[in-house]
Design a protein around this motif. Sequence first.
Motif, PDB file in Angstrom:
ATOM      1  N   GLU A   1      33.188 113.011  33.809  1.00 23.49           N
ATOM      2  CA  GLU A   1      34.169 112.275  34.609  1.00 23.49           C
ATOM      3  C   GLU A   1      34.775 113.193  35.662  1.00 23.49           C
ATOM      4  N   ILE A   2      34.823 112.731  36.884  1.00 19.76           N
ATOM      5  CA  ILE A   2      35.394 113.543  37.969  1.00 19.76           C
ATOM      6  C   ILE A   2      36.891 113.721  37.715  1.00 19.76           C
ATOM      7  N   TRP A   3      37.291 114.970  37.610  1.00 21.98           N
ATOM      8  CA  TRP A   3      38.675 115.296  37.307  1.00 21.98           C
ATOM      9  C   TRP A   3      39.472 115.528  38.594  1.00 21.98           C
ATOM     10  N   SER A   4      38.875 116.312  39.496  1.00 18.64           N
ATOM     11  CA  SER A   4      39.547 116.574  40.773  1.00 18.64           C
ATOM     12  C   SER A   4      38.552 117.126  41.783  1.00 18.64           C
ATOM     13  N   VAL A   5      38.950 117.113  43.048  1.00 13.78           N
ATOM     14  CA  VAL A   5      38.166 117.728  44.118  1.00 13.78           C
ATOM     15  C   VAL A   5      39.034 118.840  44.691  1.00 13.78           C
TER      16      VAL A   5
ATOM     17  N   ILE B   1      35.484 119.184  40.350  1.00 16.71           N
ATOM     18  CA  ILE B   1      35.732 119.561  38.960  1.00 16.71           C
ATOM     19  C   ILE B   1      35.409 118.358  38.082  1.00 16.71           C
ATOM     20  N   VAL B   2      34.535 118.572  37.094  1.00 16.57           N
ATOM     21  CA  VAL B   2      34.075 117.479  36.229  1.00 16.57           C
ATOM     22  C   VAL B   2      34.504 117.741  34.793  1.00 16.57           C
ATOM     23  N   ASP B   3      35.084 116.738  34.168  1.00 18.66           N
ATOM     24  CA  ASP B   3      35.577 116.863  32.791  1.00 18.66           C
ATOM     25  C   ASP B   3      34.514 116.395  31.803  1.00 18.66           C
TER      26      ASP B   3
ATOM     27  N   ALA C   1      34.492 120.760  27.687  1.00 20.53           N
ATOM     28  CA  ALA C   1      34.049 121.755  28.670  1.00 20.53           C
ATOM     29  C   ALA C   1      34.377 121.246  30.074  1.00 20.53           C
ATOM     30  N   ILE C   2      34.389 122.180  31.015  1.00 20.06           N
ATOM     31  CA  ILE C   2      34.663 121.834  32.411  1.00 20.06           C
ATOM     32  C   ILE C   2      33.425 122.141  33.251  1.00 20.06           C
ATOM     33  N   GLY C   3      33.081 121.231  34.145  1.00 19.77           N
ATOM     34  CA  GLY C   3      31.938 121.448  35.044  1.00 19.77           C
ATOM     35  C   GLY C   3      32.407 121.716  36.462  1.00 19.77           C
TER      36      GLY C   3
ATOM     37  N   THR D   1      32.605 108.315  36.804  1.00 16.33           N
ATOM     38  CA  THR D   1      31.608 109.148  36.120  1.00 16.33           C
ATOM     39  C   THR D   1      30.576 109.640  37.132  1.00 16.33           C
ATOM     40  N   ILE D   2      29.979 110.768  36.790  1.00 19.24           N
ATOM     41  CA  ILE D   2      29.005 111.377  37.687  1.00 19.24           C
ATOM     42  C   ILE D   2      27.889 112.016  36.871  1.00 19.24           C
ATOM     43  N   LYS D   3      26.661 111.919  37.369  1.00 11.50           N
ATOM     44  CA  LYS D   3      25.523 112.604  36.753  1.00 11.50           C
ATOM     45  C   LYS D   3      25.238 113.871  37.555  1.00 11.50           C
ATOM     46  N   ALA D   4      24.943 114.961  36.851  1.00  7.45           N
ATOM     47  CA  ALA D   4      24.642 116.220  37.536  1.00  7.45           C
ATOM     48  C   ALA D   4      23.687 117.058  36.704  1.00  7.45           C
TER      49      ALA D   4
END
Length: 420
Positions: free
Chosen positions: A139-143, A150-152, A156-158, A176-179
Motif C-alpha cells: 500500500e502506498i504510504w507516502s511520496v 514509500i510502500v507499506d 516492512a517498508i518498501g 495498492t501497488i505492484k512492484a
Amino acid sequence: MREIFEIANVIAKEHNIDSSAVIESLAEAIKISIAKKYGEDSVVKTSLDTQNQIFNIYIEKKVVDTPRKHNEISLEEAKKIDPNVNIGDYIDVEFDPEELGRIAVSTAKNVMSKMFKDLEKRVTYEDYAKKIGKIVTGEIWSVGVYNDCIVDFKNAIGILPKKEQSPGDKYVVGETIKAYVMDVLEEPKGVKLILSRTHPGFVKELFMKEVPEVRDGSVEIKAIAREPSKRTKVAVYSKDSKIDPIGTCVGAKGTRISAIVKELGDEKVDVIRWSANLSIYIKNALAPSKVSYIELFEDEKRAKVYVPDEEFSAAIGKMGVNVKLVAKLTGVNIDIIKESEMDKSIQEEKPKETQKTKEEIIDELMSVESITENLANKLYDSGIRSLEQLKTLSLDDLKNIKGIGEKRAQKIFDVLNQTT
C-alpha cells in the motif's frame, strides 16, 4: 517451568515467530538477568525438552564447607542433589526464577523485548529475501520530497526510487501497488525493500502470473527490452512445436496480454518469436516493419538493416525507440538504412534469392525431401527466402515454424545436414 512454553506459544503467535526460537530467546534473557544480578562469572545452563515441555535453568556451584558466594553450595545441600559429590566438586543446582527479584525481572523483560524485535526482523528479512526477483503488492504510504514512493508492507517498508518509476505511473496514497523486488536490506529500524517498476524482471513476472505456459516452462522468455511507458519487446520461444509461443502469451482475443498492458499503464508490448538465427531474430524484432536485406557483422555485434523507404520511420520508431529496443533485445547495434540508399556494391553482392519470385523460392524449398508445396508456403510466410537460409536454421527453429511437426522438423533437419 511449563509456563514458559505457554508464554512462548502466545508470543510466537503474536509475532509470527517459531515457538522454539521464542523459548531460546527467553532462556537467553534469563541467563543475562542472572549474570546481571549475581555477576558475570556465573555459569548458567539450561535444559530444554520441547517434546515433554520441560525447561529448567541451572547454576553451576562449587561444593564447599561454608558457602560465602552465590556460586557456592554446602556439602550437606549438595548431597541432597547428588549423594556422591565431594568438597571441591562442581554441581548444577536448579534455579528458581523467583530469586531474580523485581529489577532482574525488569531486565529480563527488556532483554526479551529486544531479542523478539531482532528475531522478528530476522524472520521478516528471510521471508522477503526469498522474494527478490518477484513481484510483491503493498500500500502506498507516502511520496517523498524527491518523489521516492514509500510502500507499506505491514512488517516492512518498501522504497520505490524515482529512477525505478515508470514515467506513466501515478501514485495515490492509500492505493495498492505492484512492484518488483530488487533487493532486501536489514537495517536497525527494520526491513527495507528496494523496489522497481521499470526492471525487465517486472515484465517477466507479469507474464509468469498471466501465462501458465510461461510459469510451467513450456514457453520461455528469452529476452526483454523496455523503454518504460513507451514500449516493451519480449522474445519468446518454445521447444514444443505444438505450442505457438506468441499466441500463447497474447491469449484468446488478447486477454492475457491486455492484463499485462494494463498493469504497465497501457504501455505497448510487442511479443516476438526468438530465433537462434540472428538475422531472423532481428527481422522478427522489427516486425511489423518489413526488412529488405540485413548485412550482418556478427563478430562486431552490429548489423545494417535495409528497409523499404516507406517503412523507414516505422522501423526507427518515435524518437528512435523501436530500433533502440531491437538493439537491446538482440544484443546487436542496429543501423536502419533506406533501401534507396543501399550501395551498388551491396546490391551486387546481395544474395540472388532476394531477386527471386515467390514461385521460384517455393520450388527451391520443395526440392528438399519432406517439404510439400503447402509446407513450402508456410516456410515462405515465416520469412524463409532461400534454401541457404533454411539450412542456417537449428532444429528448434524448424520446430517453432507453425505447421511443421516435431518428426517432420527432425527429418528436414537431417536431410539438410546430409546435403551441407
